[in-house]
Design an enzyme around this catalytic site. Structure first.
Site, PDB file in Angstrom:
ATOM      1  N   HIS A 163      20.706  38.038  46.660  1.00 49.68           N
ATOM      2  CA  HIS A 163      22.038  38.160  46.058  1.00 49.68           C
ATOM      3  C   HIS A 163      21.987  38.624  44.609  1.00 49.68           C
ATOM      4  O   HIS A 163      22.497  39.702  44.289  1.00 49.68           O
ATOM      5  CB  HIS A 163      22.767  36.817  46.150  1.00 49.68           C
ATOM      6  CG  HIS A 163      24.232  36.899  45.839  1.00 49.68           C
ATOM      7  ND1 HIS A 163      24.725  37.339  44.632  1.00 49.68           N
ATOM      8  CD2 HIS A 163      25.324  36.586  46.582  1.00 49.68           C
ATOM      9  CE1 HIS A 163      26.042  37.306  44.648  1.00 49.68           C
ATOM     10  NE2 HIS A 163      26.431  36.844  45.823  1.00 49.68           N
TER      11      HIS A 163
ATOM     12  N   GLU B 124      51.068  33.057  38.771  1.00 45.24           N
ATOM     13  CA  GLU B 124      50.889  33.703  37.466  1.00 45.24           C
ATOM     14  C   GLU B 124      49.630  34.566  37.398  1.00 45.24           C
ATOM     15  O   GLU B 124      49.679  35.704  36.909  1.00 45.24           O
ATOM     16  CB  GLU B 124      50.840  32.641  36.354  1.00 45.24           C
ATOM     17  CG  GLU B 124      52.137  31.916  36.110  1.00 45.24           C
ATOM     18  CD  GLU B 124      52.304  30.688  37.005  1.00 45.24           C
ATOM     19  OE1 GLU B 124      53.306  29.974  36.842  1.00 45.24           O
ATOM     20  OE2 GLU B 124      51.412  30.445  37.859  1.00 45.24           O
TER      21      GLU B 124
ATOM     22  N   HIS C 261      22.229  42.928  41.232  1.00 50.26           N
ATOM     23  CA  HIS C 261      22.503  42.344  42.549  1.00 50.26           C
ATOM     24  C   HIS C 261      22.214  43.390  43.630  1.00 50.26           C
ATOM     25  O   HIS C 261      23.078  44.215  43.939  1.00 50.26           O
ATOM     26  CB  HIS C 261      23.960  41.906  42.631  1.00 50.26           C
ATOM     27  CG  HIS C 261      24.326  40.818  41.671  1.00 50.26           C
ATOM     28  ND1 HIS C 261      24.529  39.516  42.069  1.00 50.26           N
ATOM     29  CD2 HIS C 261      24.533  40.837  40.329  1.00 50.26           C
ATOM     30  CE1 HIS C 261      24.850  38.777  41.021  1.00 50.26           C
ATOM     31  NE2 HIS C 261      24.859  39.565  39.945  1.00 50.26           N
TER      32      HIS C 261
ATOM     33  N   HIS D   1      54.382  21.228  29.122  1.00 48.92           N
ATOM     34  CA  HIS D   1      54.970  22.558  29.087  1.00 48.92           C
ATOM     35  C   HIS D   1      55.089  23.121  27.673  1.00 48.92           C
ATOM     36  O   HIS D   1      55.571  24.239  27.504  1.00 48.92           O
ATOM     37  CB  HIS D   1      56.356  22.536  29.739  1.00 48.92           C
ATOM     38  CG  HIS D   1      56.329  22.490  31.229  1.00 48.92           C
ATOM     39  ND1 HIS D   1      55.622  21.543  31.926  1.00 48.92           N
ATOM     40  CD2 HIS D   1      56.925  23.285  32.163  1.00 48.92           C
ATOM     41  CE1 HIS D   1      55.791  21.742  33.227  1.00 48.92           C
ATOM     42  NE2 HIS D   1      56.566  22.793  33.394  1.00 48.92           N
TER      43      HIS D   1
END
Length: 669
Positions: free
Chosen positions: A271, A418, A37, A480
Site C-alpha cells: 500500500h 457542510e 504508494h 454555536h
C-alpha cells in the site's frame, strides 16, 4: 463507444501491454523516489489502460476542452497510476517528469494537484474529497447541459468518472456527497470503487464489514460489479454506460492491490511503501517485463499516438457542431461566453451603491440584498447552503432551486452536509464556468475546513458566507458561538477573511471576494448593526484596502482602537466616550487583514504606524494574532474563553463588551 464482448483480441492485447506498462512506470517511479504508494497503480493498471486507452473522451493537446470526460482520482495516494496514464495518453507530462516523482518542483507531486499537472482535474489526497469534487463537476455539467443543450444540438454530454478506494468510502464526506448525488439523480457520474479490501494499516475486515453496494443502492445509485484485473469484465460493465446511464452508477471494482508483486500483492505491504529493489526485480520477472527501467513498448507508444490523433479529431468535430449551435442560438452563445469568461462588470460597484438598506441591518441580511443584485448581474454565480438558507440568507430569490432531474435553478440545498457542500462547490468551480458560493454558520466552518484548505491550496474561486459570527448570536450558547474561528481561518494561506462592520462594508466585501481569484470567507453578523456614515467611501479607499482609518484623531494620538465587524461601531462609541475625557482617538476598521498586508508600505504606515499612543484591539474572538497591530504592550479586548447561553446584551455585559466596561479598562490601565 460500445465495447465488443468479448473484447476484440487486438485491442485487448494492446491494453494488457498498456496495463503492465502502467505497473512498471508506477512501481519504478515510487522506487526511484523511495517514497509513495505502488499498490493502487499496480492493482488498477487494467482499469487505467481501459479508461485512457478506450473509454474516456479527452484531448491531451487541450486538457480544458469543455466537453471532455473527467477522471478524478479520489484515492490520491495512488497518484502514479494517474501520472502513468496521463503520460501514455499524450498529456504534457514527460518521462522525465515520471522519473522525478515526488521531487522538488516536479509536475508529479506526491498527491495530484490541480494546475500543477495537465490532466489532473482536482487536488486530491485527503480521502473522500475527490468524490465530492467529482460530484460537483457532474452537477456543474448537468447545470450547463440543461442551460445550453437544445434538442437538435446536444453540445454537452460529458461523463465524470471517479476512482475511489476503500478509505475514501469510509470517510464521512463521501457519504454526504454520494447521498446528494443519488438524490439529484446525476446520470453523468460514475463512481468506481477500487475494492481491494486493504487499508494502509492492514486488511479492511479489521475495521469494516459493511455492504458498500447496498449503501449505494440506498442512495439511489445503480450498483454494478466487475473484476478490475480482467479487461473483458471491465468492458462488459462499462461499455454501455455512456448511452444507457439513467442515474449515478456505483461499480465495485475488485482488484488485487500490488498485483504482479510475488511477495506483496494482496497485502498492506504494497500500500504505502516502495516494493524494494529485490521485489522490483522479482516483480519484473513475474510480469515478463524487461530489465530496462521506465520501459515503454513501441507498440504501446504507437497505439496511444494513434488514439491521440483520434481524440484531437473528436474535439475538432465537436467544435464544428458547437459553431452550428452558436449560429442558431446567438443569445445562448453570448451567455455561454459570459460564463466561460466569468468577468466582473466594471460598473458593479456603482450598481451595488444603488442598493438602499434599512438602518440598522444585520450583516447577513445586507449580504442577501447584495446577492439579489449579483444574481442578475453575474449569470455564472450559483449559491447554496447547508440547510440554513433562511438563516444565513444565501438564497437568490429570483431563481428556483436545483432539484432532482431539474437543474435550471441557481440555488442548491445541500442538506446538513457542510463538508460535502464545500467539496461539491470546489467541483462546481472546476467546470470553469461557474462561480460558486456556499453558506453556513461560522462555527460550522470547522466541519468543512479541510475542503476549504484544499480550495486555498488549489486556487479555487469559491466564496464562503459564514453567518452568526460571534458570541453575540446569543441564546444558542457556546456550542454555536465561534470564538477561535477568525484566528484559525486567518492562519490559512491564500484565504481572504473579511468581517465587515456594516452594510457599506458588506458591499465592499462582496466586491473584494468577486475580484480575488482564490477563496474568500465572508464573516457576517446575525444581529443588526448601524450603517456608519464613515464607511460610505469608494471601495479602493475602504474595504479594498483591507484596513483604513475610520476616525482620525486631532493632534497627538492617545488611543488607537482597532476593530472588525460588529465591534467597529462599539469602537466608535468608545472613541466618543474617550474624547469626552479629553483624549484624542483614532479608530481603524480592519475588515480584511490579508488585503491590508498587500498594501504598499507607505499606506500601511499611515494607518497603523508611528506613535499612536495606547493601542487597543476590540474583537469578539480570541486575542491570538492581534499583537501584530497592538504590539506587546497593547490591550486586547477579546474573548479567550468559550461563550455563554444568554441574550446578547447579557453576554456583552458579562464579557466586557460595553462602552463602560472598555472605558474603565482603558482608563485604569
Amino acid at each position: 463507444m460500445q465495447g465488443i464482448l468479448p473484447m476484440e483480441s487486438e485491442l485487448k492485447e494492446i491494453l494488457e501491454k498498456t496495463a503492465n506498462t502502467i505497473r512498471q512506470l508506477s512501481f519504478e517511479a515510487v522506487q526511484k523516489a523511495n517514497s509513495g504508494h505502488p499498490g493502487l497503480p499496480m492493482g488498477c493498471a487494467e482499469l487505467g489502460a481501459y479508461l485512457y486507452g478506450h473509454l474516456l473522451r479527452y484531448n491531451p493537446n487541450n486538457p480544458d476542452w469543455i466537453n471532455r470526460d473527467r477522471m478524478v482520482l479520489s484515492a490520491g495516494h495512488g497518484s502514479m497510476w494517474l501520472y502513468s496514464c496521463l503520460h501514455l495518453a499524450g498529456f504534457d507530462l514527460s518521462l522525465e517528469d515520471i522519473k522525478n516523482f515526488r521531487q522538488l518542483h516536479s509536475k508529479t507531486p506526491g498527491h495530484p494537484e490541480y494546475h500543477e499537472t495537465p490532466g489532473v482535474e482536482a487536488t486530491t489526497g485527503p480521502l473522500g474529497q475527490g468524490v465530492g469534487n467529482a460530484i460537483g463537476q457532474a452537477l456543474g455539467l448537468k447545470i450547463l447541459e440543461q442551460k445550453f443543450n437544445e434538442e437538435e444540438h446536444q453540445i454537452l454530454d460529458a461523463k465524470v468518472v471517479c476512482l475511489a478506494g476503500d478509505g475514501c468510502l469510509m470517510e464521512g464526506v463521501s457519504n454526504e456527497v454520494s447521498s446528494l448525488a443519488g438524490h439529484l439523480c446525476l446520470d453523468n457520474f460514475v463512481l468506481i470503487h477500487d475494492a481491494n479490501k486493504i487499508t494502509l494499516d492492514g486488511t479492511l475486515d479489521q475495521s469494516s464489514s459493511e455492504d458498500v453496494a447496498a449503501r449505494y443502492r440506498a442512495y439511489g445509485f445503480e450498483t454494478l460489479k466487475m473484476d478490475g484485473n480482467d479487461l473483458d469484465s471491465i468492458d462488459q460493465v462499462m461499455s454501455h454506460i455512456r448511452e444507457n446511464q439513467t442515474r449515478p452508477v456505483y461499480i465495485a471494482c475488485h482488484t488485487v492491490i500490488g498485483k504482479g508483486s510475488p511477495n506483496k500483492a494482496g497485502t498492506s505491504k504494497a500500500h504505502g511503501s516502495p516494493l524494494g529493489p529485490d521485489e522490483v526485480k522479482v516483480t519484473k520477472e513475474a510480469l515478463g517485463l524487461p530489465e530496462e527501467e521506465f520501459y515503454i513498448p513501441e507498440s504501446v507508444k504507437a497505439f496511444f499516438k494513434e488514439r491521440q490523433e483520434k481524440q484531437v479529431t473528436l474535439e475538432e468535430e465537436w467544435k464544428k457542431h458547437f459553431k452550428t449551435w452558436q449560429g442558431g442560438h446567438p443569445d445562448l452563445a453570448k451567455e455561454f461566453e459570459l460564463m466561460q469568461e466569468r468577468t466582473i462588470p466594471t460598473n458593479l460597484e456603482e450598481t451595488l451603491n444603488k442598493i438602499e438598506f434599512p438602518n440598522p441591518i444585520s450583516g447577513r441580511k445586507a449580504s442577501q440584498e447584495v446577492l439579489q443584485v449579483l444574481g442578475s448581474e453575474l449569470p455564472f454565480l450559483y449559491g447554496g447552503s447547508a440547510d440554513l438558507s433562511g438563516s444565513d440568507c444565501t438564497m437568490m430569490k429570483s431563481y428556483p432551486l436545483i432539484a432532482q432531474n431539474d437543474f435550471k435553478g441557481r440555488n442548491i440545498k445541500y442538506g446538513i452536509r457542510e463538508f460535502g457542500m464545500a467539496t461539491v462547490a470546489s467541483g462546481l468551480f472546476q467546470t470553469h464556468m461557474i462561480l460558486p458560493y456556499v453558506g453556513t454558520f461560522f462555527t460550522f466552518s470547522d466541519y468543512l475546513r479541510n475542503a476549504l484548505r484544499l480550495a486555498c491550496l488549489s486556487g479555487y474561486h469559491v466564496i464562503y458566507q459564514f453567518t452568526h459570527d460571534s458570541v453575540f448570536l446569543g441564546e444558542d450558547g457556546p456550542t454555536h458561538q465561534p470564538v477561535e474561528h477568525l484566528a484559525a481561518l486567518r492562519a490559512m494561506p491564500n484565504l481572504h477573511v473579511i468581517r465587515p462592520c456594516d452594510a457599506n462594508e458588506v458591499k465592499g466585501a462582496w466586491l473584494a471576494a468577486l475580484n480575488y481569484p482564490y477563496p474568500t470567507a465572508l464573516v457576517l453578523t446575525r444581529q443588526n448593526l448601524p450603517t456608519l456614515n464613515e464607511t460610505a467611501r469608494p471601495f479602493n479607499e475602504g474595504v479594498g484596502r483591507g484596513g483604513y482609518i475610520l476616525k482620525k484623531e486631532s493632534g497627538k494620538c492617545d488611543y488607537c482602537l482597532f476593530a472588525t465587524g460588529s465591534e467597529v461601531s462599539l469602537a466608535m462609541d468608545v472613541a466618543a466616550a474617550l474624547e469626552k475625557q479629553g483624549k484624542r482617538v483614532r479608530v481603524v476598521s480592519l475588515p480584511c487583514w490579508e488585503l491590508f498586508s498587500l498594501q504598499e508600505e507607505s499606506y500601511k504606515e499611515s494607518v497603523v504606524g508611528g506613535d499612536l499612543g495606547q493601542r487597543v484591539s476590540i474583537e469578539a474572538g480570541v486575542s491570538f494574532g492581534w499583537s501584530r497591530f497592538i504590539g506587546e504592550k497593547g490591550i486586547a479586548i477579546a474573548i479567550d474563553e468559550f461563550g455563554l447561553s444568554a441574550p446578547m446584551s447579557d453576554i456583552a455585559n458579562e464579557l466586557g463588551f460595553t462602552v463602560d466596561a472598555i472605558l474603565n479598562r482603558l482608563l485604569s490601565a
